[in-house]
Scaffold this motif. Structure first.
Motif, PDB file in Angstrom:
ATOM      1  N   GLU A 272      -5.487  -4.172   6.862  1.00  0.00           N
ATOM      2  CA  GLU A 272      -6.936  -4.028   6.993  1.00  0.00           C
ATOM      3  C   GLU A 272      -7.310  -2.744   7.726  1.00  0.00           C
ATOM      4  OE1 GLU A 272      -8.426  -8.695   6.993  1.00  0.00           O
ATOM      5  OE2 GLU A 272      -7.982  -7.692   8.893  1.00  0.00           O
ATOM      6  N   HIS A 273      -6.624  -2.458   8.823  1.00  0.00           N
ATOM      7  CA  HIS A 273      -6.938  -1.258   9.596  1.00  0.00           C
ATOM      8  C   HIS A 273      -6.609   0.013   8.818  1.00  0.00           C
ATOM      9  CE1 HIS A 273      -6.935  -4.059  13.108  1.00  0.00           C
ATOM     10  NE2 HIS A 273      -7.925  -3.259  13.469  1.00  0.00           N
ATOM     11  N   THR A 274      -5.477   0.005   8.131  1.00  0.00           N
ATOM     12  CA  THR A 274      -5.075   1.191   7.376  1.00  0.00           C
ATOM     13  C   THR A 274      -6.029   1.455   6.225  1.00  0.00           C
ATOM     14  OG1 THR A 274      -2.749   0.823   7.950  1.00  0.00           O
ATOM     15  CG2 THR A 274      -3.195   2.252   6.069  1.00  0.00           C
ATOM     16  N   VAL A 275      -6.389   0.410   5.496  1.00  0.00           N
ATOM     17  CA  VAL A 275      -7.304   0.573   4.370  1.00  0.00           C
ATOM     18  C   VAL A 275      -8.652   1.102   4.843  1.00  0.00           C
ATOM     19  CG1 VAL A 275      -8.638  -0.695   2.644  1.00  0.00           C
ATOM     20  CG2 VAL A 275      -6.179  -1.107   2.872  1.00  0.00           C
ATOM     21  N   ILE A 293      -4.164   3.421  -3.022  1.00  0.00           N
ATOM     22  CA  ILE A 293      -2.836   3.312  -3.634  1.00  0.00           C
ATOM     23  C   ILE A 293      -1.777   3.900  -2.712  1.00  0.00           C
ATOM     24  CG2 ILE A 293      -1.380   4.207  -5.499  1.00  0.00           C
ATOM     25  CD1 ILE A 293      -3.829   3.937  -7.349  1.00  0.00           C
ATOM     26  N   ASP A 294      -2.008   5.112  -2.234  1.00  0.00           N
ATOM     27  CA  ASP A 294      -1.023   5.768  -1.371  1.00  0.00           C
ATOM     28  C   ASP A 294      -0.762   4.967  -0.097  1.00  0.00           C
ATOM     29  OD1 ASP A 294      -0.774   7.838  -3.164  1.00  0.00           O
ATOM     30  OD2 ASP A 294      -2.148   9.188  -2.110  1.00  0.00           O
ATOM     31  N   ALA A 295      -1.833   4.464   0.512  1.00  0.00           N
ATOM     32  CA  ALA A 295      -1.685   3.714   1.762  1.00  0.00           C
ATOM     33  C   ALA A 295      -0.926   2.414   1.538  1.00  0.00           C
ATOM     34  CB  ALA A 295      -3.056   3.426   2.367  1.00  0.00           C
ATOM     35  N   TYR A 296      -1.268   1.712   0.471  1.00  0.00           N
ATOM     36  CA  TYR A 296      -0.621   0.426   0.208  1.00  0.00           C
ATOM     37  C   TYR A 296       0.853   0.607  -0.122  1.00  0.00           C
ATOM     38  CZ  TYR A 296       0.202  -4.262  -1.557  1.00  0.00           C
ATOM     39  OH  TYR A 296       0.705  -5.517  -1.753  1.00  0.00           O
ATOM     40  N   VAL A 297       1.165   1.620  -0.913  1.00  0.00           N
ATOM     41  CA  VAL A 297       2.558   1.890  -1.254  1.00  0.00           C
ATOM     42  C   VAL A 297       3.349   2.235   0.001  1.00  0.00           C
ATOM     43  CG1 VAL A 297       4.099   3.493  -2.453  1.00  0.00           C
ATOM     44  CG2 VAL A 297       2.113   2.563  -3.639  1.00  0.00           C
ATOM     45  N   GLU A 298       2.794   3.083   0.863  1.00  0.00           N
ATOM     46  CA  GLU A 298       3.505   3.479   2.078  1.00  0.00           C
ATOM     47  C   GLU A 298       3.762   2.279   2.984  1.00  0.00           C
ATOM     48  OE1 GLU A 298       3.177   6.562   5.882  1.00  0.00           O
ATOM     49  OE2 GLU A 298       1.564   6.475   4.402  1.00  0.00           O
ATOM     50  N   ILE A 299       2.755   1.441   3.201  1.00  0.00           N
ATOM     51  CA  ILE A 299       2.922   0.270   4.058  1.00  0.00           C
ATOM     52  C   ILE A 299       3.970  -0.677   3.481  1.00  0.00           C
ATOM     53  CG2 ILE A 299       1.781  -1.875   4.780  1.00  0.00           C
ATOM     54  CD1 ILE A 299      -0.740  -0.297   5.252  1.00  0.00           C
ATOM     55  N   THR A 300       3.905  -0.924   2.188  1.00  0.00           N
ATOM     56  CA  THR A 300       4.810  -1.885   1.563  1.00  0.00           C
ATOM     57  C   THR A 300       6.247  -1.383   1.580  1.00  0.00           C
ATOM     58  OG1 THR A 300       2.985  -2.577   0.129  1.00  0.00           O
ATOM     59  CG2 THR A 300       5.190  -3.307  -0.471  1.00  0.00           C
ATOM     60  N   PHE A 301       6.453  -0.111   1.282  1.00  0.00           N
ATOM     61  CA  PHE A 301       7.804   0.446   1.334  1.00  0.00           C
ATOM     62  C   PHE A 301       8.327   0.470   2.768  1.00  0.00           C
ATOM     63  CE2 PHE A 301       7.319   1.367  -2.990  1.00  0.00           C
ATOM     64  CZ  PHE A 301       8.471   1.945  -3.504  1.00  0.00           C
ATOM     65  N   ASP A 302       7.440   0.755   3.707  1.00  0.00           N
ATOM     66  CA  ASP A 302       7.864   0.845   5.101  1.00  0.00           C
ATOM     67  C   ASP A 302       8.279  -0.510   5.646  1.00  0.00           C
ATOM     68  OD1 ASP A 302       8.232   2.498   7.451  1.00  0.00           O
ATOM     69  OD2 ASP A 302       6.532   1.424   8.317  1.00  0.00           O
ATOM     70  N   GLN A 303       7.646  -1.583   5.149  1.00  0.00           N
ATOM     71  CA  GLN A 303       7.952  -2.925   5.627  1.00  0.00           C
ATOM     72  C   GLN A 303       8.198  -3.852   4.436  1.00  0.00           C
ATOM     73  OE1 GLN A 303       5.589  -4.509   8.782  1.00  0.00           O
ATOM     74  NE2 GLN A 303       5.439  -2.572   9.845  1.00  0.00           N
ATOM     75  N   ALA A 304       9.221  -3.516   3.663  1.00  0.00           N
ATOM     76  CA  ALA A 304       9.528  -4.281   2.454  1.00  0.00           C
ATOM     77  C   ALA A 304       9.914  -5.715   2.781  1.00  0.00           C
ATOM     78  CB  ALA A 304      10.641  -3.592   1.667  1.00  0.00           C
ATOM     79  N   ASP A 305      10.655  -5.926   3.884  1.00  0.00           N
ATOM     80  CA  ASP A 305      11.036  -7.288   4.274  1.00  0.00           C
ATOM     81  C   ASP A 305       9.796  -8.129   4.548  1.00  0.00           C
ATOM     82  OD1 ASP A 305      13.637  -6.504   4.071  1.00  0.00           O
ATOM     83  OD2 ASP A 305      14.135  -6.776   6.190  1.00  0.00           O
ATOM     84  N   LEU A 306       8.845  -7.553   5.268  1.00  0.00           N
ATOM     85  CA  LEU A 306       7.616  -8.275   5.597  1.00  0.00           C
ATOM     86  C   LEU A 306       6.825  -8.599   4.335  1.00  0.00           C
ATOM     87  CD1 LEU A 306       5.620  -9.414   7.625  1.00  0.00           C
ATOM     88  CD2 LEU A 306       4.751  -7.094   8.017  1.00  0.00           C
ATOM     89  N   ALA A 307       6.768  -7.657   3.407  1.00  0.00           N
ATOM     90  CA  ALA A 307       6.050  -7.905   2.154  1.00  0.00           C
ATOM     91  C   ALA A 307       6.699  -9.041   1.373  1.00  0.00           C
ATOM     92  CB  ALA A 307       6.029  -6.630   1.309  1.00  0.00           C
ATOM     93  N   VAL A 363       4.345  -2.877  -6.764  1.00  0.00           N
ATOM     94  CA  VAL A 363       4.673  -2.208  -5.502  1.00  0.00           C
ATOM     95  C   VAL A 363       5.637  -3.062  -4.681  1.00  0.00           C
ATOM     96  CG1 VAL A 363       3.767  -1.230  -3.370  1.00  0.00           C
ATOM     97  CG2 VAL A 363       2.431  -1.067  -5.471  1.00  0.00           C
ATOM     98  N   THR A 364       5.351  -4.343  -4.566  1.00  0.00           N
ATOM     99  CA  THR A 364       6.200  -5.227  -3.774  1.00  0.00           C
ATOM    100  C   THR A 364       7.620  -5.281  -4.328  1.00  0.00           C
ATOM    101  OG1 THR A 364       4.268  -6.582  -3.249  1.00  0.00           O
ATOM    102  CG2 THR A 364       6.417  -7.552  -2.838  1.00  0.00           C
ATOM    103  N   ASP A 365       7.748  -5.347  -5.642  1.00  0.00           N
ATOM    104  CA  ASP A 365       9.082  -5.424  -6.245  1.00  0.00           C
ATOM    105  C   ASP A 365       9.841  -4.103  -6.114  1.00  0.00           C
ATOM    106  OD1 ASP A 365       8.868  -8.068  -6.918  1.00  0.00           O
ATOM    107  OD2 ASP A 365       8.273  -7.711  -8.991  1.00  0.00           O
ATOM    108  N   LEU A 366       9.178  -2.988  -6.375  1.00  0.00           N
ATOM    109  CA  LEU A 366       9.857  -1.703  -6.292  1.00  0.00           C
ATOM    110  C   LEU A 366      10.223  -1.354  -4.849  1.00  0.00           C
ATOM    111  CD1 LEU A 366       7.951   0.569  -8.871  1.00  0.00           C
ATOM    112  CD2 LEU A 366      10.114  -0.659  -9.147  1.00  0.00           C
ATOM    113  N   ALA A 367       9.446  -1.818  -3.890  1.00  0.00           N
ATOM    114  CA  ALA A 367       9.733  -1.509  -2.485  1.00  0.00           C
ATOM    115  C   ALA A 367      11.079  -2.058  -2.046  1.00  0.00           C
ATOM    116  CB  ALA A 367       8.622  -2.060  -1.589  1.00  0.00           C
ATOM    117  N   ARG A 368      11.562  -3.111  -2.714  1.00  0.00           N
ATOM    118  CA  ARG A 368      12.839  -3.719  -2.333  1.00  0.00           C
ATOM    119  C   ARG A 368      14.018  -3.102  -3.074  1.00  0.00           C
ATOM    120  NH1 ARG A 368       9.897  -8.223  -3.407  1.00  0.00           N
ATOM    121  NH2 ARG A 368      11.317  -8.912  -5.035  1.00  0.00           N
TER     122      ARG A 368
END
Length: 400
Positions: A272-275, A293-307, A363-368
């Motif tokens: 929420e804060h990043t968006v 798109i850029d923000a969501y991809v970065e967050i998801t890749f950075d915390q793939a386990d959490l996603a 995004v979630t699948d590719l991040a892993r």
């Protein structure tokens, strides 16, 4: 045994496996008992054991059905001569089967980890073989693609196809099929930027040691929940991983369920804060969508386990937490839907919502992925083409 009796026995076994798969996906494998399955089928608990010796055997049968049908769908166009027709037939069959089995399509991805290692290996070999076949079908159609690019696009297309099982958005069957096929079309036809060096995210042994205790516990809990599943992890496991006595864990979290909820709230708050920060200075809908798109991809890749935990463990949340978190998730999705609608007008909101969920699942699948060709930049470019940045024109080879 007469043929009719064998047929009834087989039908009953398949019915049990399907009902069990639906329950496992809705509640989680460990939250479903044999009596729950029997109740939904309309038989007694002991009657289940005439067909399956254990609950794990029921899970194995359900996964076997999914993997077998997946392979059949992929091979459904093998008899056709034209590469376009072979690939299109396979993808359409996969979309239709997934929509037919929307409530169980994610069974293999999340609940399959509770199978025995040897079962996992057999199913993985079968599934991977079908994915390889699908990649070859794509290469037949687009021989200019590098093999790693074809592999990336194949995984992304399968993520789109599986996406209806990750959300509850409603759409008529015809429109849902069309929306998913349109997204698959955009993925299969996508042009990817040349891969740059993938940012390393390997966890160092000392990565969390300087964090405050509460943060260390949360970080290790997320990692363990992702690796083993919520029910396979104890407070003692989390404490040991964080270098903290199990009794001291309760100073920070009253229970394992509270730890899980804290992980969800952390993911939601950060998003929420990043968006909000990224959209604040955007001057056009297209610019805003690009930043989102850029923000969501970065967050998801950075915390793939959490996603991954966010997607796979929600059934273990307390009802009040689940309601609040789902409301926050709906708000986030509506932000996407609103921007996509402004960038690509003329589509029903329900169809835009389906496409948005498909993009988020990619995004979630590719991040892993551990493939070095799967990068944030390439994933963001793929999403842009799926959602109308810069062009969502439909490639002619999937017309009709």
């Amino acid at each position: 045994m007469p043929t009719s009796q064998r047929r009834r026995s087989k039908d009953r076994k398949q019915a049990i496996a399907l009902v069990a798969a639906e329950l496992f996906c809705a509640r989680g494998y460990h939250n479903v008992g044999i009596e729950d399955i029997a109740h939904e089928v309309g038989i007694t608990g002991p009657a289940i054991y005439r067909h399956f010796p254990t609950k794990q055997a029921v899970l194995a049968a359900a996964v076997q059905e999914l993997v077998t049908r997946f392979g059949e769908c992929v091979r459904s166009g093998a008899h056709l001569d034209v590469p376009h027709d072979r690939l299109h037939t396979a993808l359409r069959a996969l979309v239709r089967y997934t929509l037919d089995r929307r409530t169980v399509a994610r069974l293999y991805q999340w609940e399959g980890r509770y199978l025995r290692a040897e079962q996992q290996a057999v199913f993985a070999a079968s599934f991977d073989g079908a994915v390889h076949t699908l990649r070859e079908l794509l290469l037949d159609l687009r021989p200019e693609l590098a093999r790693h690019d074809a592999a990336l696009l194949t995984v992304a297309a399968l993520s789109v196809i599986a996406s209806p099982s990750t959300h509850r958005a409603s759409l008529s069957r015809t429109k849902a099929e069309r929306a998913i096929l349109d997204c698959v079309t955009a993925v299969i036809a996508a042009d990817l930027p040349a891969p740059r060096q993938k940012r390393s995210r390997h966890r160092r042994p000392d990565q969390f040691t300087l964090l405050p205790r509460r943060e260390r516990l949360l970080a290790e809990a997320i990692r363990l929940f992702h690796e083993r599943g919520y029910h396979q992890v104890s407070i003692s496991d989390i404490g040991q991983a964080a270098g903290i006595n199990a009794s001291s864990v309760y100073t920070h979290f009253a229970s394992k369920a509270e730890l899980l909820a804290a992980a969800y709230y952390r993911a939601t708050s950060r998003l929420e804060h990043t968006v909000a920060a990224e959209l604040a200075d955007a001057s056009t809908p297209a610019q805003a969508l690009g930043r989102l798109i850029d923000a969501y991809v970065e967050i998801t890749f950075d915390q793939a386990d959490l996603a991954a935990v966010y997607l796979s463990e929600s059934e273990n949340l307390a009802p009040a937490d689940l309601r609040r978190l789902r409301a926050a998730q709906r708000r986030h999705v509506e932000t996407w839907v609103g921007l996509v609608a402004e960038v690509s007008p003329g589509e029903e909101p329900s169809e835009t919502r389906f496409r948005t969920h498909a993009a988020l699942n990619v995004v979630t699948d590719l991040a892993r992925s551990s493939d070095p060709s799967v990068t944030e930049e390439r994933t963001a470019a793929l999403l842009g083409q799926m959602l109308g940045l810069p062009d969502r024109s439909r490639p002619p080879f999937f017309a009709g």
